[in-house]
Design an enzyme around this catalytic site. Structure first.
Site, PDB file in Angstrom:
ATOM      1  CB  CYS A 105      -1.107  -0.153   1.219  1.00 26.53           C
ATOM      2  SG  CYS A 105      -2.562   0.859   0.779  1.00 26.53           S
ATOM      3  NE  ARG A 139      -9.037   5.353   3.393  1.00 28.67           N
ATOM      4  CZ  ARG A 139      -7.749   5.823   3.421  1.00 28.67           C
ATOM      5  NH1 ARG A 139      -7.644   7.017   3.051  1.00 28.67           N
ATOM      6  NH2 ARG A 139      -6.693   4.946   3.502  1.00 28.67           N
ATOM      7  CG  HIS A 201      -3.284  -3.150   4.318  1.00 25.67           C
ATOM      8  ND1 HIS A 201      -2.086  -2.687   4.755  1.00 25.67           N
ATOM      9  CD2 HIS A 201      -4.213  -2.051   3.712  1.00 25.67           C
ATOM     10  CE1 HIS A 201      -1.910  -1.385   4.236  1.00 25.67           C
ATOM     11  NE2 HIS A 201      -3.020  -1.023   3.636  1.00 25.67           N
TER      12      HIS A 201
HETATM   13  N1  GLN Z   1      -2.108   7.000   2.332  1.00 26.74           N
HETATM   14  C1  GLN Z   1      -2.151   5.891   1.200  1.00 26.74           C
HETATM   15  C2  GLN Z   1      -3.626   5.965   0.708  1.00 26.74           C
HETATM   16  O1  GLN Z   1      -4.637   6.715   1.093  1.00 26.74           O
HETATM   17  C3  GLN Z   1      -1.771   4.685   1.681  1.00 26.74           C
HETATM   18  C4  GLN Z   1      -2.871   3.890   2.417  1.00 26.74           C
HETATM   19  C5  GLN Z   1      -2.291   2.730   2.980  1.00 26.74           C
HETATM   20  O2  GLN Z   1      -1.283   2.363   3.151  1.00 26.74           O
HETATM   21  N2  GLN Z   1      -3.446   2.052   3.531  1.00 26.74           N
HETATM   22  O3  GLN Z   1      -3.674   5.630  -0.513  1.00 26.74           O
END
Ligand code: GLN
Length: 251
Positions: A105, A139, A201
């Site tokens: 990520c 998101r 993740h």
């Molecule tokens: N900050 C980055 C995003 O929002 C990565 C997020 C993460 O590592 N889960 O895409």
């Protein structure tokens, strides 16, 4: 073949150095579990893991055999910027030399060309992977199933970033369920040489042992200059967990 430190456990098949980059700033949604998983599997296979944590302000160890990085908030990515720029040359050299790496990520995004946050701040990447990421208001969150060279791979995603692959950039997998890189082209992650990037993740590796062992094989063969000799590892629980997620999401 990289230098093999002397000493170590007498009955060990060899010592393998794992480097976890930015474990404080870049490790969310269980990503530290990837390092623990690889260290345990190395032991179960009869090798001796040595885990080194790389924190900002230090030179990156040139004798790394396996490098891991996790996810983080935009603020965490901004905090590691200077150190990443300072160590970019060392990381690119290790990548070009075939060092096995798994970037999850936020670190996946920073191993690309750039991450432009939702606020418009451009965080340059080290360009090991030809991917570019733009942050979005909406998101991409939820469980994921991928089709990969290691079979079905499962995990969990939570990112604002929408990632585009450069032409010719190989993805890590094809999305069977979930959003992946951008929710449109069904690609997930990216692979260049032995460097793997993914949004998954979980942590990713415990429920996907065949991919974990693929990383171990790459690290062992590069570190020791001899074939990986697997031990007997009972992955029944891991396989059940993965199969259950696959069934739940795609039947
Ligand atoms: N900050 C980055 C995003 O929002 C990565 C997020 C993460 O590592 N889960 O895409």
């Amino acid at each position: 073949m990289s230098s093999q430190p002397t000493g170590g456990q007498p009955d060990s098949k060899g010592r393998i150095k794992i480097v976890h980059i930015y474990p404080r700033e870049m490790s969310i949604y269980g990503d530290l579990g990837n390092t623990r998983c690889l260290a345990s599997r190395l032991r179960w296979h009869g090798y001796e893991p040595v885990v080194h944590q790389h924190h900002p302000g230090n030179d990156f160890p040139a004798d790394a055999h396996l490098v891991l990085g996790g996810g983080g908030q935009d603020s965490g990515q901004a905090r590691v910027q200077d150190d990443l720029a300072h160590n970019a040359g060392a990381l690119r050299a290790l990548a070009a030399d075939g060092t096995a790496m798994l970037m999850i990520c936020g670190m996946y995004q920073l191993f690309g060309n750039a991450f432009i946050t939702i606020e418009g701040e451009r965080l340059p990447g080290i360009g090991v992977l030809d991917v570019t990421t733009q942050g979005n208001a909406k998101r991409m969150i939820g469980p994921v199933v991928l089709d990969t060279a290691y079979g079905d791979v499962v995990g969990y995603e939570n990112h604002s970033g929408s990632t585009e692959l450069g032409s010719g950039q190989q993805p890590f997998g094809r999305v069977k369920s979930g959003m992946g890189n951008n929710g449109t082209d069904k690609t997930e992650g990216a692979v260049t040489g032995n460097v793997f990037g993914s949004y998954l993740h979980g942590p990713l590796l415990p429920a996907n042992p065949s991919f974990a062992d693929a990383l171990i094989r790459l690290a062992v063969e590069r570190a020791l200059g001899e074939p990986f000799v697997p031990g007997h590892v009972d992955d029944e629980i891991a396989d059940q967990a993965r199969t259950r997620q696959v069934r739940r999401l795609i039947g």
